[in-house]
Design a protein around this motif. Structure first.
Motif, short mmCIF file in Angstrom:
data_model
loop_
_atom_site.label_atom_id
_atom_site.label_comp_id
_atom_site.label_asym_id
_atom_site.label_seq_id
_atom_site.Cartn_x
_atom_site.Cartn_y
_atom_site.Cartn_z
N LEU A 1 74.41 83.01 98.08
CA LEU A 1 75.50 83.28 96.92
C LEU A 1 75.23 84.60 96.07
O LEU A 1 74.62 84.48 95.13
N VAL A 2 76.00 85.69 96.48
CA VAL A 2 75.65 86.95 95.68
C VAL A 2 76.92 87.26 94.45
O VAL A 2 76.74 88.22 93.93
N GLY A 3 78.10 86.50 94.68
CA GLY A 3 79.16 86.56 93.78
C GLY A 3 79.92 85.55 93.42
O GLY A 3 80.16 84.66 94.07
N THR B 1 82.14 76.87 92.22
CA THR B 1 80.94 77.25 91.77
C THR B 1 80.47 76.40 90.80
O THR B 1 79.40 75.63 90.51
N GLU B 2 81.63 76.17 89.74
CA GLU B 2 81.11 75.13 88.68
C GLU B 2 81.04 73.75 89.05
O GLU B 2 80.52 73.12 88.39
N SER B 3 81.99 73.40 89.95
CA SER B 3 81.94 71.89 90.29
C SER B 3 80.67 71.69 91.46
O SER B 3 80.23 70.45 91.01
N THR B 4 79.96 72.60 91.68
CA THR B 4 78.79 72.21 92.46
C THR B 4 77.37 72.75 91.85
O THR B 4 76.56 72.42 92.26
N VAL C 1 82.24 69.47 100.04
CA VAL C 1 83.40 69.72 98.82
C VAL C 1 84.57 69.72 99.13
O VAL C 1 85.02 70.03 100.28
N GLY C 2 85.53 68.68 98.58
CA GLY C 2 86.94 68.67 98.94
C GLY C 2 87.17 67.75 99.81
O GLY C 2 86.34 67.09 100.58
N ASN C 3 88.71 67.54 100.14
CA ASN C 3 89.02 66.64 101.11
C ASN C 3 90.24 67.04 101.77
O ASN C 3 91.50 67.12 101.11
N PRO C 4 90.25 68.15 102.66
CA PRO C 4 91.38 68.38 103.35
C PRO C 4 92.44 67.65 103.75
O PRO C 4 93.43 68.24 104.18
N GLY D 1 93.56 75.07 93.53
CA GLY D 1 92.81 73.99 93.64
C GLY D 1 92.05 73.89 94.68
O GLY D 1 91.20 73.14 94.94
N ALA D 2 91.92 74.88 95.59
CA ALA D 2 91.48 74.85 97.03
C ALA D 2 90.03 75.47 96.60
O ALA D 2 89.74 76.20 95.63
N THR D 3 89.24 75.07 97.69
CA THR D 3 87.68 75.91 97.69
C THR D 3 87.96 77.16 98.55
O THR D 3 88.71 77.03 99.59
N TYR D 4 87.25 78.18 98.02
CA TYR D 4 87.24 79.21 98.84
C TYR D 4 85.94 79.96 99.02
O TYR D 4 85.38 80.39 98.05
#
Length: 845
Positions: free
Chosen positions: A180-182, A156-159, A112-115, A194-197
């Motif tokens: 994934l618990v939260g 979470t929504e994008s995946t 996911v994403g393109n750093p 806009g980053a993934t975390y």
């Protein structure tokens, strides 16, 4: 005179429509860039204000080094420091955290994403102290055990991941699955900028992104009534190791915002350069518009002079018209720029929110359009004021000011000096001199182009005269009738085409040079790339497994880290001796030996520092994990570099990296096969090793060359898209020139129709005239762009860019497009000309 100017503007408003558009287009870009910059600054200021909103003090390492990615790297803090911090007076809570890079893998196994070109892919520790944690759980719970994670809501929504799902995450140790618990929001945003975390518990975060027993930093919260400064002083009293520092929450917020602002400053400058190019091109359109309109109103100006208007008043009237056009066009442009800012914000993946519209940006954008418009009108205004009253009694004269031999000779002289500067810079390896020379050539062509307009138009129109008869002859003669107008119209297009040609030549030549260097200097068969721009990298086990394959002769991992070398900050490369063989690097002195106490340097470092074989240097890595802290290395060899074959200034063995930086990862692995083993035979085995890392890629030599060239292509596409705006404004200038020249020739066109010319012939003559003007500007632009491209490539020859390549196909495409644009620009003016009433046209004064 002001009233006369405003009435004249109302009476001829539609003649100025294209001028309004040209002003608006340039201001739209400037206003959009300024608003975008203000929005980005506010977004990230708010972002980091949220990050540290509850933090009163931060304890961090005092050891820093600059990275190759433009940001500062800081050492880590030992876990024992947290116990010291907790003894400080006035402390309510303190907790350590670890931050780094991580990449989520989606359900289809894709990262996911393109750093490399987008927002970063980050990971960190879930902090239990609410004041120190900018994230808030919106679904599920915080991670309480190893193997559990929290994701930001945007990811979470994008995946389409849901609570309880197993999520694969790639870190520096490889790819692992976590429950994934939260799901959390970053303040009021679904994701930070806009980053993934990805957020783990402390033990997992230390293992995956740092080192066990160490923190990136320690956050602290003060008790009620204790100020940030008092808490900082209290914590500082407890720290005695000399390797840490304490800053207040306000200080680190300001520091982070300032650092981000500096990085965003580059983006601002980048976009503003093209905005100013658009404004510069627009200035030609504005100047041409006023020059034509003033010429068409010569009798009106002469009548004003005849009834007593002074020259100063006539000039004032024209300038007032320009000011109104500039002000209205700029205001419209700024409004359009808001939409452009929103569009660019979406491309840059900024969080959704209102645009930041600051008064300073509004003033700068509108003032720029106003000033450029007024300045562009000054010369036409001066000419208008010099119209003699007797001119009111006769028809408008044809402009011959562009045909003066003095102007042509002056322009030719400037071009000659510019070409000489380009030659001096090219053969003297001085790119700056080449740039000055190209600028001089541009200016010289601008001065001399009126003298070229008529003969060049005749040459370009000669085939038309033979193939299209009277229609082609009229097109050719009309294009050269007013050389100054033709050249001014072509100049706007010349600038855009010249810059595009220059960038195409540079890109093509660099790609050809890199291809040549790789063909001659890379004897390997594969490159295994991390695909993460070096932010996560390949685990060291990948190179080790590749080396164990029977098909492989050399597996050469390459990793990078900042260090202090001989008291100065430098990047250091870690690899194996086989890398020099795979990259076919020539040793100019000594040998390519990478024993634990040896270092190989390139010839640039040797020249700059005076180091040679046998000399010793001290290398101090950030967060060096070795107990002995022995860093002295002896120079074993000096190698020469090329544009595509450079391991860096200081090269040490990969074992040194492993000892000093156990968590470091490989950026790439170069692979050379055993004799007799084909690429097709070895590739499946390499793919099996790399398959568990979705972002990694096994590339053949051709694929590797394409990837390097693709990075240049991305930049070229971006620059080309921005320069398209300048070409678009030049296109509007052609439309404007043709439209206004038709008004000037209304009686002439009516007479042509009266003597038998059909509407279709008239429209064709106007279209071909426009095409000739477009090709004239294109040829000038291509010539200047080729000269500048050659000069820069030749000046960089010593840097390894040895191939000058001309993108002939692209230049042909540009020329064809320019001709088509010229035809398209004349469609509406030609249609209107064809619909003129013959009698009304003949009766026109």
């Amino acid at each position: 005179m002001v009233k006369i100017a405003l009435r004249g503007l109302r009476a001829h408003t539609w003649r100025m429509v294209i001028t309004f558009v040209a002003v608006a287009a340039g201001v739209a870009f400037i206003g959009g860039v300024l608003v975008l910059t203000d929005t980005m600054n506010r977004t990230f200021d708010d972002l980091f204000a949220d990050v540290y909103r509850g933090t009163d003090a931060v304890v961090r390492s005092s050891e820093t080094l600059d990275s190759d990615f433009g940001f500062e790297l800081r050492g880590m803090v030992d876990e024992s420091v947290l116990d010291q911090v907790r003894q400080a007076d006035g402390l309510a809570a303190a907790e350590g955290s670890v931050d780094g890079f991580a990449r989520v893998i989606d359900r289809d196994g894709e990262p996911v994403g393109n750093p490399a070109t987008g927002a970063p892919t980050l990971g960190g520790t879930w902090v239990d102290v609410d004041e120190l944690n900018p994230f808030d759980i919106v679904d599920g719970e915080a991670p309480r055990a190893d193997g559990e994670i929290v994701l930001d809501r945007g990811t979470t929504e994008s995946t389409d991941y849901e609570l309880g799902d197993a999520v694969a995450v790639q870190t520096q140790v490889g790819v692992e699955e976590f429950e994934l618990v939260g799901v959390a929001r970053f303040g009021t945003a679904d994701s930070p900028g806009g980053a993934t975390y990805v957020l783990w518990g402390l033990d997992d975060a230390q293992r995956l992104m740092g080192e066990p027993g160490r923190f990136t930093s320690i956050g602290a919260v003060a008790e009620d009534g204790v100020s940030q400064d008092d808490l900082v002083a209290s914590i500082a009293e407890q720290l005695d190791d000399g390797t840490t520092e304490v800053v207040s929450g306000a200080e680190i917020t300001e520091e982070t915002q300032s650092a981000i602002g500096e990085q965003l400053g580059f983006i601002t400058i980048f976009f503003l350069v093209f905005a100013l190019i658009a404004v510069f091109v627009g200035a030609f359109v504005i100047y041409n518009s006023f020059a034509i309109v003033v010429a068409q109103r010569t009798r009106e100006m002469a009548l004003l002079r005849a009834i007593g208007a002074r020259r100063r008043q006539v000039r004032r009237a024209v300038v007032v018209e320009a000011a109104v056009v500039g002000l209205v066009g700029s205001a419209i442009g700024f409004v359009v720029g808001l939409g452009l800012a929103a569009l660019l914000g979406a491309v840059l993946q900024l969080p959704e929110g209102a645009l930041a519209i600051l008064p300073s940006s509004v003033v700068v954008a509108i003032a720029t359009g106003l000033i450029v418009t007024v300045i562009s009108s000054l010369v036409p205004a001066w000419r208008a004021s010099r119209v003699p009253p007797l001119a009111a009694m006769r028809d408008v004269a044809v402009d011959t000011s562009g045909r003066t031999p003095v102007r042509f000779l002056v322009g030719l002289g400037i071009v000659t000096l510019g070409v000489a500067a380009v030659l001096v810079g090219a053969f003297g390896s001085r790119p700056a001199t080449v740039g000055i020379g190209v600028l001089a050539v541009f200016l010289g062509v601008l001065v001399a182009s009126p003298g070229l307009a008529r003969p060049v138009s005749r040459v370009l129109g000669a085939p038309l005269a033979r193939l299209r008869g009277v229609t082609g002859t009229l097109a050719r003669e009309n294009a050269g009738r007013n050389p100054k107008r033709t050249s001014a119209t072509a100049q706007a297009l010349m600038i855009g085409v010249g810059l595009v040609t220059f960038m195409l030549v540079i890109n093509t030549s660099i790609r050809a040079s890199l291809d040549k260097a790789l063909e001659e200097g890379f004897v390997g068969d594969f490159v295994v790339d991390s695909g993460t721009f070096g932010m996560i990298g390949l685990p060291s086990s990948v190179a080790e497994e590749i080396a164990e394959l029977p098909e492989v002769a050399v597996s050469a991992p390459v990793r990078f880290a900042p260090a202090e070398v001989a008291g100065e900050e430098h990047g250091v490369t870690g690899t194996v001796e086989g890398a020099f063989e795979v990259l076919d690097l020539d040793m100019v002195d000594g040998r390519a030996s990478l024993a634990p106490d040896e270092v190989v340097i390139n010839e640039d470092v040797a020249e700059d520092t005076g180091l040679g074989v046998g000399d010793q240097v001290e290398i101090d890595f950030l967060d060096d994990a070795r107990d002995e802290r022995e860093r002295t290395a002896t120079v074993s060899g000096v190698y020469s570099t090329g544009p595509a074959t450079d391991l860096g200034g200081y090269v040490v063995g990969v074992g040194v990296f492993q000892a000093a930086l156990p968590t470091s990862t490989d950026f790439q692995v170069f692979v050379q096969l055993q004799d007799g083993v084909s690429v097709a035979e070895a590739e499946p085995a390499l793919e099996r090793i790399v398959d568990p890392l979705p972002s990694a890629e096994v590339q053949s030599v051709e694929e590797y060359k394409d990837e390097i060239g693709g990075q240049l292509d991305f930049l070229l596409r971006l620059i080309g898209g921005l320069l398209a705006l300048a070409i678009g404004i030049a296109f509007l200038g052609i439309v404007n020139t043709i439209s206004l020249s038709i008004i000037e020739r209304t009686r002439e066109l009516g007479l042509l129709r009266a003597v038998g010319m059909r509407r279709r012939q008239l429209r064709a003559a106007i279209r071909w005239e426009s095409a000739i003007i477009s090709l004239f500007g294109t040829l000038l632009g291509v010539a200047v762009g080729l000269l500048g491209g050659w000069g820069i490539v030749r000046a960089l020859r010593d840097e390894g860019f040895e191939v000058f390549a001309v993108p002939l196909l692209w230049l042909v495409v540009i020329s064809v497009i320019a001709g088509l644009l010229g035809l398209a620009a004349a469609l509406i003016p030609a249609w209107r000309a064809g619909r003129m009433s013959v009698l009304e046209a003949i009766a026109t004064e």
